[in-house]
Write an enzyme that holds these catalytic residues in place. Structure first.
Site, PDB file in Angstrom:
ATOM      1  N   ASN A 117      -0.365   3.974  -7.189  1.00 50.56           N
ATOM      2  CA  ASN A 117      -1.504   3.488  -6.399  1.00 50.56           C
ATOM      3  C   ASN A 117      -2.292   4.784  -5.900  1.00 50.56           C
ATOM      4  O   ASN A 117      -1.897   5.959  -5.651  1.00 50.56           O
ATOM      5  CB  ASN A 117      -1.256   2.853  -5.194  1.00 50.56           C
ATOM      6  CG  ASN A 117      -2.289   2.511  -4.182  1.00 50.56           C
ATOM      7  OD1 ASN A 117      -2.751   3.359  -3.372  1.00 50.56           O
ATOM      8  ND2 ASN A 117      -3.089   1.384  -4.620  1.00 50.56           N
ATOM      9  N   CYS A 165      -2.907  -2.785  -8.471  1.00 48.33           N
ATOM     10  CA  CYS A 165      -3.128  -3.504  -7.178  1.00 48.33           C
ATOM     11  C   CYS A 165      -4.377  -4.099  -7.048  1.00 48.33           C
ATOM     12  O   CYS A 165      -4.980  -4.565  -6.063  1.00 48.33           O
ATOM     13  CB  CYS A 165      -2.686  -2.263  -6.132  1.00 48.33           C
ATOM     14  SG  CYS A 165      -3.856  -0.958  -6.352  1.00 48.33           S
TER      15      CYS A 165
END
Length: 178
Positions: free
Chosen positions: A122, A155
């Site tokens: 991420n 995500c």
């Protein structure tokens, strides 16, 4: 070329199949080390089938009693590639922690064998100052990094942290030993 490919628990672990297949088709011997978390995303049998070699996971599995496997793999390797590399494995290596098969091979291989690390995580994790400090520390010790790309991440966020393109990784690895 003998390549040790470390596969960690990033969602990008599925791309290790393409990396393994591509490098094997180009005539390289690939020994895959799959972390426990990586095995939750891609199976050992997939990587074994593509590499035509045993996939290593358990540091304490007795494979050949006359050799210490994490040492023999490190000595055999022309290059070590970790793709994808999580913040966890980057932090372990930067801190000198060798508590699983992959981190022990890296510790036994570096600095004599080039180690290439392709982060995948991420954006917030990648940009975390601790992760960036660990990357900078490893660069100072001679580790090589294959920069992640900006993309839509798992995500749902658009940002830097996606694993570099497989073709780019393969090109960099093949170009590293001439």
């Amino acid at each position: 070329m003998n390549i040790v490919l470390g596969v960690t628990g990033s969602i990008a672990a599925y791309k290790a199949a393409d990396i393994t297949s591509s490098l094997t088709k180009r005539g390289h011997n690939i020994d895959v080390i799959l972390t426990e978390n990586g095995s939750k995303i891609i199976t050992p049998i997939t990587l074994q089938t593509l590499s035509k070699n045993k996939v290593y996971m358990d540091m304490f599995e007795e494979i050949t009693p006359k050799e210490v496997k994490h040492i023999s793999l490190a000595e055999k390797a022309d290059i070590v590639l970790i793709a994808p590399a999580t913040a966890n494995i980057i932090g372990k290596i930067a801190g000198g922690i060798a508590d699983d098969f992959l981190s022990t091979v890296v510790m036994a291989a570096a600095p004599h064998t080039p180690v290439y690390i392709a982060p995948a995580m991420n954006t917030n994790m990648y940009e975390n100052p601790i992760v960036q400090d660990n990357i900078d520390r490893l660069k100072r010790f001679g580790y090589h990094f294959i920069e992640p790309k900006e993309s839509m991440l798992a995500c749902g966020v658009l940002g830097k942290g996606a694993l570099a393109d497989v073709d780019d990784i393969v090109r960099i690895i093949e170009g590293s030993i001439k």
